[in-house]
Design an enzyme around this catalytic site. Structure first.
Site, mmCIF file in Angstrom:
data_model
loop_
_atom_site.group_PDB
_atom_site.id
_atom_site.type_symbol
_atom_site.label_atom_id
_atom_site.label_comp_id
_atom_site.label_asym_id
_atom_site.label_seq_id
_atom_site.Cartn_x
_atom_site.Cartn_y
_atom_site.Cartn_z
ATOM 1 N N VAL A 89 0.976 -1.194 -0.054
ATOM 2 C CA VAL A 89 -0.177 -0.056 0.298
ATOM 3 C C VAL A 89 0.753 1.807 0.606
ATOM 4 O O VAL A 89 1.724 1.228 0.952
ATOM 5 C CB VAL A 89 -0.824 0.020 1.376
ATOM 6 C CG1 VAL A 89 -1.862 1.132 0.712
ATOM 7 C CG2 VAL A 89 -2.009 -1.559 1.427
ATOM 8 N N LYS A 90 0.582 2.186 -0.623
ATOM 9 C CA LYS A 90 1.727 3.199 -1.282
ATOM 10 C C LYS A 90 1.470 4.656 -0.131
ATOM 11 O O LYS A 90 -0.807 4.804 -0.472
ATOM 12 C CB LYS A 90 1.585 3.524 -3.023
ATOM 13 C CG LYS A 90 3.039 2.875 -3.324
ATOM 14 C CD LYS A 90 2.341 2.942 -4.469
ATOM 15 C CE LYS A 90 3.522 4.722 -4.819
ATOM 16 N NZ LYS A 90 4.026 4.444 -6.509
ATOM 17 N N ILE A 91 1.712 4.589 1.095
ATOM 18 C CA ILE A 91 1.463 6.184 1.618
ATOM 19 C C ILE A 91 2.423 7.533 1.255
ATOM 20 O O ILE A 91 3.577 7.343 1.377
ATOM 21 C CB ILE A 91 1.844 5.584 2.407
ATOM 22 C CG1 ILE A 91 1.148 4.532 3.217
ATOM 23 C CG2 ILE A 91 1.480 7.197 3.862
ATOM 24 C CD1 ILE A 91 -1.380 4.333 3.426
#
Length: 236
Positions: A89-91
């Site tokens: 998951v890209k944050i």
């Protein structure tokens, strides 16, 4: 290219192009982002994500949250993580106000969500990220080396220092993002970087690697000559 240690991830959001690169067998992962999805005309984010992971099951794939609010960002990340085991998951490292997403990173890391912390530009950001990751976290830190270079700053030292700092975390990898040209792959390799994201248009140039430069010079002149004749120009 097979002797490189750096892993090449394809960067894009067009499913057909992703599958094309997957079938070639060179890339070892994939990354997407909202801008790429907009360009590719993706209308249903969840539908697109689930379709991708149904077809690419054995490589890491990064999908980014859309929210800017801390609580909603965490909720979106938890949802995205349920789509498949191979998802990171890209944050974004900061929100739109420039505030470090400390609680988001810390909370999700403790929940064992695989993270890709993106839009990283400084060594202080790298340090802040590492301080808020669990020691055994599976995480990628995406340094936007290409955009850093666009400001006239050489990103090599930043990448090298980040790689050294990450050595204390067995499952954290440093990624060279915003690739601008094929040579960036070799720069990433020489800096000890673990991953580089490369757009399909640059991957298409891989056939040029190792090409005889004298021959390449002749081919270039031939191209110029062909184009000049096709235009029908007359000088004298």
């Amino acid at each position: 290219m097979n002797n490189l240690k750096v892993k090449i991830y394809a960067d894009g959001a067009d499913l057909n192009s992703m599958l094309k690169e997957y079938d070639k067998g060179l890339v070892r992962g994939f990354t997407t982002n909202p801008s790429l999805m907009k360009k590719a005309g993706v209308k249903d984010y969840k539908g697109f994500g689930k379709e991708v992971v149904s077809k690419i099951t054995d490589m890491p794939i990064s999908f980014e949250v859309f929210a800017d609010d801390e609580e909603l960002m965490i909720k979106e990340a938890r949802e995205i993580a349920t789509w498949s085991e191979n998802i990171y998951v890209k944050i974004p490292v900061v929100n739109t106000k420039g505030e470090f997403n400390k609680n988001v990173i810390n909370t999700l890391s403790k929940e064992n969500v695989k993270l890709n912390i993106t839009a990283v530009f400084t060594i202080d950001q790298v340090k802040d990220i590492l301080e808020n990751l669990e020691k055994d976290s599976n995480a990628i830190i995406s340094i936007f080396a290409g955009r850093i270079a666009d400001t006239g700053v050489d990103p090599i030292d930043l990448v090298k220092e980040s790689v050294e700092l990450a050595k204390e975390y067995k499952n954290v990898e440093i990624l060279w993002a915003s690739c601008r040209e094929l040579y960036n792959i070799f720069q990433a390799e020489n800096s000890g970087c673990h991953i580089i994201t490369v757009q399909n248009s640059i991957l298409d140039k891989l056939d040029n690697v190792g090409k005889d430069l004298t021959k390449y010079s002749v081919e270039t002149v031939q191209d110029f000559f062909k184009d000049a004749n096709s235009l029908g120009f007359s000088i004298i």
